[in-house]
Enzyme design. Structure first.
Site, PDB file in Angstrom:
ATOM      1  NE  ARG A 161      -6.492  17.894 -33.551  1.00  0.00           N
ATOM      2  CZ  ARG A 161      -5.726  18.299 -34.574  1.00  0.00           C
ATOM      3  NH1 ARG A 161      -4.713  19.139 -34.365  1.00  0.00           N
ATOM      4  NH2 ARG A 161      -5.984  17.927 -35.799  1.00  0.00           N
ATOM      5  CB  SER A 208     -12.169  13.356 -33.609  1.00  0.00           C
ATOM      6  OG  SER A 208     -12.216  13.348 -35.007  1.00  0.00           O
ATOM      7  CD  GLU A 278      -9.323  15.686 -31.080  1.00  0.00           C
ATOM      8  OE1 GLU A 278      -8.559  14.842 -31.588  1.00  0.00           O
ATOM      9  OE2 GLU A 278      -9.908  16.550 -31.749  1.00  0.00           O
TER      10      GLU A 278
HETATM   11  C1  LIG Z   1     -18.729  18.355 -36.316  1.00  0.00           C
HETATM   12  C2  LIG Z   1     -17.435  18.659 -35.599  1.00  0.00           C
HETATM   13  C3  LIG Z   1     -16.233  18.609 -36.295  1.00  0.00           C
HETATM   14  C4  LIG Z   1     -15.030  18.884 -35.644  1.00  0.00           C
HETATM   15  N1  LIG Z   1     -13.867  18.828 -36.353  1.00  0.00           N
HETATM   16  C5  LIG Z   1     -12.698  19.109 -35.730  1.00  0.00           C
HETATM   17  C6  LIG Z   1     -11.464  19.065 -36.459  1.00  0.00           C
HETATM   18  O1  LIG Z   1     -11.418  18.772 -37.640  1.00  0.00           O
HETATM   19  N2  LIG Z   1     -10.330  19.380 -35.787  1.00  0.00           N
HETATM   20  C7  LIG Z   1     -10.329  19.730 -34.464  1.00  0.00           C
HETATM   21  O2  LIG Z   1      -9.249  20.032 -33.932  1.00  0.00           O
HETATM   22  N3  LIG Z   1     -11.466  19.761 -33.755  1.00  0.00           N
HETATM   23  C8  LIG Z   1     -12.656  19.467 -34.352  1.00  0.00           C
HETATM   24  N4  LIG Z   1     -13.822  19.493 -33.641  1.00  0.00           N
HETATM   25  C9  LIG Z   1     -13.793  19.737 -32.183  1.00  0.00           C
HETATM   26  C10 LIG Z   1     -13.957  21.205 -31.756  1.00  0.00           C
HETATM   27  O3  LIG Z   1     -14.701  21.963 -32.669  1.00  0.00           O
HETATM   28  C11 LIG Z   1     -12.610  21.836 -31.505  1.00  0.00           C
HETATM   29  O4  LIG Z   1     -11.926  21.093 -30.526  1.00  0.00           O
HETATM   30  C12 LIG Z   1     -12.689  23.279 -31.023  1.00  0.00           C
HETATM   31  O5  LIG Z   1     -11.382  23.718 -30.805  1.00  0.00           O
HETATM   32  C13 LIG Z   1     -13.487  23.438 -29.741  1.00  0.00           C
HETATM   33  O6  LIG Z   1     -13.863  24.777 -29.652  1.00  0.00           O
HETATM   34  P1  LIG Z   1     -15.079  25.227 -28.732  1.00  0.00           P
HETATM   35  O7  LIG Z   1     -15.089  26.702 -28.735  1.00  0.00           O
HETATM   36  O8  LIG Z   1     -16.332  24.587 -29.131  1.00  0.00           O
HETATM   37  O9  LIG Z   1     -14.579  24.659 -27.331  1.00  0.00           O
HETATM   38  P2  LIG Z   1     -15.413  24.100 -26.096  1.00  0.00           P
HETATM   39  O10 LIG Z   1     -15.949  22.756 -26.389  1.00  0.00           O
HETATM   40  O11 LIG Z   1     -16.357  25.113 -25.603  1.00  0.00           O
HETATM   41  O12 LIG Z   1     -14.206  23.934 -25.073  1.00  0.00           O
HETATM   42  C14 LIG Z   1     -13.189  22.989 -25.343  1.00  0.00           C
HETATM   43  C15 LIG Z   1     -12.013  23.277 -24.424  1.00  0.00           C
HETATM   44  O13 LIG Z   1     -11.489  24.554 -24.731  1.00  0.00           O
HETATM   45  C16 LIG Z   1     -11.516  25.363 -23.560  1.00  0.00           C
HETATM   46  N5  LIG Z   1     -11.768  26.743 -23.963  1.00  0.00           N
HETATM   47  C17 LIG Z   1     -12.828  27.250 -24.636  1.00  0.00           C
HETATM   48  N6  LIG Z   1     -12.672  28.572 -24.818  1.00  0.00           N
HETATM   49  C18 LIG Z   1     -11.492  28.900 -24.215  1.00  0.00           C
HETATM   50  C19 LIG Z   1     -10.769  30.101 -24.037  1.00  0.00           C
HETATM   51  N7  LIG Z   1     -11.204  31.271 -24.512  1.00  0.00           N
HETATM   52  N8  LIG Z   1      -9.598  30.042 -23.366  1.00  0.00           N
HETATM   53  C20 LIG Z   1      -9.110  28.875 -22.886  1.00  0.00           C
HETATM   54  N9  LIG Z   1      -9.757  27.713 -23.006  1.00  0.00           N
HETATM   55  C21 LIG Z   1     -10.925  27.731 -23.678  1.00  0.00           C
HETATM   56  C22 LIG Z   1     -12.595  24.785 -22.681  1.00  0.00           C
HETATM   57  O14 LIG Z   1     -12.401  25.135 -21.315  1.00  0.00           O
HETATM   58  C23 LIG Z   1     -12.405  23.311 -22.947  1.00  0.00           C
HETATM   59  O15 LIG Z   1     -11.343  22.813 -22.182  1.00  0.00           O
HETATM   60  C24 LIG Z   1     -15.040  19.219 -34.271  1.00  0.00           C
HETATM   61  C25 LIG Z   1     -16.253  19.274 -33.569  1.00  0.00           C
HETATM   62  C26 LIG Z   1     -17.438  18.985 -34.219  1.00  0.00           C
HETATM   63  C27 LIG Z   1     -18.728  19.049 -33.448  1.00  0.00           C
END
Ligand SMILES: Cc1cc2nc3c(=O)[nH]c(=O)nc-3n(C[C@H](O)[C@H](O)[C@H](O)COP(=O)(O)OP(=O)(O)OC[C@H]3O[C@@H](n4cnc5c(N)ncnc54)[C@H](O)[C@@H]3O)c2cc1C
Length: 285
Positions: A161, A208, A278
């Site tokens: 992570r 999470s 996380e």
């Molecule tokens: C129902 C649910 C289930 C989930 N299950 C999991 C799981 O099983 N495993 C898991 O790992 N995560 C899980 N997540 C969490 C999440 O989906 C992940 O962490 C995902 O990687 C976040 O992506 P995002 O585009 O929504 O990021 P955001 O929330 O928009 O951003 C998260 C971070 O990533 C950075 N970021 C976004 N885009 C970029 C980019 N292009 N370059 C650099 N940094 C960037 C942001 O600045 C921030 O620091 C879950 C979330 C939900 C709501």
């Protein structure tokens, strides 16, 4: 680029919490990174907002979205595998659909994570024993000066992570994946079903809240501490999956923060384990 002013960030957060941002910029071309980064004091790159808890009130922050970066290009084909470049703004779900259509394997276990490719690469997201870095060959990043370059997987450090990309606050522009053939549809459907059964998807949430401490599960610790359904305002520890905090309607940033603080305190007192968040907590000052 397209710029929106005074944006209600609640609409862009999966938790449906957040105040009003100075601006939200949709980058349309790689040349725009330099201009944006050299003219803004505080920026935050937002993917799908599925892991970001956003503060209430006025946010003197320029949010930047790569939602226009959605291309998928096959760069090399071999008998064994293909090298496929995927831009950061694509939803993971769309990438999984593409993999199914093209019979690529490797990411079925993480089917159903609602994040963007950029968000997942940034934090090395994963589930059920698979991390996104398992299939990555190279990442195209943009640094804080707006310089874009490609880094081989061997040139990057990454672990559970987190990645060097996250630590250095680089931007993921695209990632090059190595996909072998043989999409496992049954596995992808099973993982999607498991999520629907086990996760409290009826309410806004960020997945999470805490990382799993070594050798144990945060959800188990929170449950054993008797914290299921612990609630402050409209923020509540989910009964169905106690590592999730759900928004029952009008949760405030401070409600969620209070729930997090209480859970950390009780788990620390009961089990002498410090839970580490996380989710990304974005404060307005
Ligand atoms: C129902 C649910 C289930 C989930 N299950 C999991 C799981 O099983 N495993 C898991 O790992 N995560 C899980 N997540 C969490 C999440 O989906 C992940 O962490 C995902 O990687 C976040 O992506 P995002 O585009 O929504 O990021 P955001 O929330 O928009 O951003 C998260 C971070 O990533 C950075 N970021 C976004 N885009 C970029 C980019 N292009 N370059 C650099 N940094 C960037 C942001 O600045 C921030 O620091 C879950 C979330 C939900 C709501």
């Amino acid at each position: 680029m397209r710029i929106l002013k005074d944006v209600e960030m609640k609409e862009y957060s999966h938790m449906k919490v957040g105040g009003t941002a100075k601006e939200l910029i949709f980058i349309e071309d790689r040349n725009e990174f330099k201009e944006v980064l050299s003219t803004r004091d505080r920026v935050y790159f937002l993917g799908n907002g599925t892991n970001t808890l956003i503060d209430d009130g006025y946010l003197d922050i320029s949010f930047i979205s790569l939602k226009n970066f959605q291309n998928i290009t096959v760069e090399e084909k071999t008998d064994e595998y293909d090298l496929v470049r995927v831009e950061a703004g694509l939803d993971l779900d769309d990438l999984i659909d593409y993999m199914e259509k093209n019979d690529y394997t490797g990411l079925e276990n993480i089917t159903g994570i609602p994040g963007s490719v950029g968000g997942l690469v940034n934090m090395n997201g994963g589930a059920y024993g698979t991390e996104i870095f398992d299939c990555i060959e190279e990442v195209e990043i943009c640094d804080s000066e707006g310089e874009i370059r490609k880094l081989k997987k061997s040139e990057l450090t990454f672990k559970y992570r987190t990645t060097e990309i996250k630590e250095k606050k680089w931007i993921v522009v695209s990632a090059l994946f190595k996909f072998k053939r043989g999409f496992d549809k049954e596995c992808a459907e099973d993982k999607r079903n498991q999520r629907e059964t086990k996760h409290p998807l009826d309410y806004p949430n960020l997945g999470s809240t805490f990382k799993n401490p070594e050798g144990t599960f945060a959800a188990q610790l929170i449950s054993d501490a008797g914290l299921k359904e612990y609630r402050v305002g409209d923020a509540q520890v989910a009964f169905k999956h106690p590592n999730f905090i759900i928004n029952l309607g009008n949760a405030k940033f401070s409600d969620v923060m209070e729930v997090i603080a209480h859970v950390k305190k009780v788990v620390s007192e009961k089990f002498n384990i410090n839970l580490e968040t996380e989710i990304i907590i974005l404060k307005n000052n």
